[in-house]
Design a protein around this motif. Sequence first.
Motif, PDB file in Angstrom:
ATOM      1  N   LEU A 283     106.278  62.191 -30.283  1.00 46.12           N
ATOM      2  CA  LEU A 283     107.036  61.276 -29.429  1.00 46.12           C
ATOM      3  C   LEU A 283     106.605  61.328 -27.975  1.00 46.12           C
ATOM      4  N   VAL A 284     106.189  62.496 -27.497  1.00 45.74           N
ATOM      5  CA  VAL A 284     105.806  62.599 -26.086  1.00 45.74           C
ATOM      6  C   VAL A 284     104.319  62.338 -25.862  1.00 45.74           C
TER       7      VAL A 284
ATOM      8  N   ALA B 264     101.846  57.780 -28.327  1.00 49.02           N
ATOM      9  CA  ALA B 264     103.103  57.354 -28.944  1.00 49.02           C
ATOM     10  C   ALA B 264     103.607  56.034 -28.361  1.00 49.02           C
ATOM     11  N   ARG B 265     103.137  55.682 -27.185  1.00 47.10           N
ATOM     12  CA  ARG B 265     103.606  54.468 -26.501  1.00 47.10           C
ATOM     13  C   ARG B 265     102.455  53.762 -25.818  1.00 47.10           C
TER      14      ARG B 265
ATOM     15  N   GLU C  62     109.446  67.410 -26.451  1.00 45.78           N
ATOM     16  CA  GLU C  62     109.534  66.741 -27.760  1.00 45.78           C
ATOM     17  C   GLU C  62     110.940  66.914 -28.358  1.00 45.78           C
ATOM     18  N   TYR C  63     111.542  68.103 -28.151  1.00 47.52           N
ATOM     19  CA  TYR C  63     112.922  68.326 -28.619  1.00 47.52           C
ATOM     20  C   TYR C  63     113.882  67.305 -28.016  1.00 47.52           C
ATOM     21  N   LEU C  64     113.707  67.018 -26.727  1.00 42.90           N
ATOM     22  CA  LEU C  64     114.609  66.074 -26.051  1.00 42.90           C
ATOM     23  C   LEU C  64     114.439  64.672 -26.638  1.00 42.90           C
ATOM     24  N   LEU C  65     113.200  64.257 -26.827  1.00 45.78           N
ATOM     25  CA  LEU C  65     112.970  62.913 -27.359  1.00 45.78           C
ATOM     26  C   LEU C  65     113.433  62.817 -28.806  1.00 45.78           C
TER      27      LEU C  65
ATOM     28  N   ALA D 221     115.854  64.330 -30.056  1.00 43.16           N
ATOM     29  CA  ALA D 221     117.322  64.234 -30.057  1.00 43.16           C
ATOM     30  C   ALA D 221     117.783  62.861 -29.568  1.00 43.16           C
ATOM     31  N   GLY D 222     116.847  61.980 -29.264  1.00 38.79           N
ATOM     32  CA  GLY D 222     117.224  60.607 -28.932  1.00 38.79           C
ATOM     33  C   GLY D 222     117.162  60.265 -27.461  1.00 38.79           C
ATOM     34  N   ASN D 223     116.618  61.176 -26.645  1.00 41.24           N
ATOM     35  CA  ASN D 223     116.603  60.919 -25.202  1.00 41.24           C
ATOM     36  C   ASN D 223     115.163  60.813 -24.710  1.00 41.24           C
ATOM     37  N   ASP D 224     114.746  59.602 -24.342  1.00 35.15           N
ATOM     38  CA  ASP D 224     113.378  59.449 -23.841  1.00 35.15           C
ATOM     39  C   ASP D 224     113.336  59.418 -22.320  1.00 35.15           C
TER      40      ASP D 224
END
Length: 287
Positions: free
Chosen positions: A13-14, A18-19, A165-168, A170-173
């Motif tokens: 995610l990070v 990924a983006r 990555e843990y933060l993302l 958990a739904g927080n970008d």
Amino acid sequence: MDRSDSPSRELRLVGRDARPDRTIVRLRSGVTFGGETLAVCAGPCAVESAEQLEAAAHAVAAAGANVLRGGAFKPRTSPYTFQGLGERGLELLRASADRHGLAVVTEVLDPRDVPTVARYADMLQIGARNMQNFALLREAGASGVPVMLKRGLAATVDEWLLAAEYLLLAGNDQVVLCERGVRSFDPATRNLLDLSVVPLLAELTHLPVIVDPSHGTGVARLVEPMALAAVAAGADGLLVEVHPEPAQAASDGPQSILPAEFRTLMERLGAIAAAVGRRLPAASLAA
Ligand code: PEP
Ligand code: MN
């Protein structure tokens, strides 16, 4: 290490791939990290009193900062030193920030305090000592409130990105990485400020990156030159400790700069920012 085990492959995610675009982190107040305008977070290490915080908030706002920092919950090496004012400190932060049109970033130490800190702050700071506190990362991630994740005292870039990555996950970008130096063999400075991670992280992740030259050096005289160098290297912002009376500070006095020194730093930062296509927060307000 086999490539399939490489931590970089776990940056689902990070990771930069990924983006398509870089992430811009937006606080409720409208402050952004990662856009053309720099985010400048400034204030004392710890909230000590209404008078001390108000003097700092007034000064940093007048000099052009857009985020007020200050610890209400302090992660102190010794349990016998000042631990912070707790929720009273959060109230003072909110009140001073509102008086001066600033956003608030402040540290949360305990997963149980996330809802309380989120009630007062625009951004949660996860400190170096808690970078791998996975329970705290999960809770801060689930809060949906923007997070500033500091690099751990001796964390590798991969460990730091996996913590993000843990933060993302958990739904927080809404995550900003903050380089604050790492332990080294050399006691000449408090930490070894690693500015090479600024351009390196731009390759590895889409998340914004800011630099903290106060903890990064531990020496007030070194804060301005390293702040300027950080922005020259491409940092999306700064975190700077400013205290009206550094000699009286309850924590981190030796690395805290005076309001007048912060003003000079901001004046000199204008030219550096312009040279790398960025703007100071005050310049974007005026525009
Ligand atoms: C702070 O910002 O005052 C702080 C405790 O920072 P760090 O977690 O980087 O040591
Ligand atoms: Mn500090």
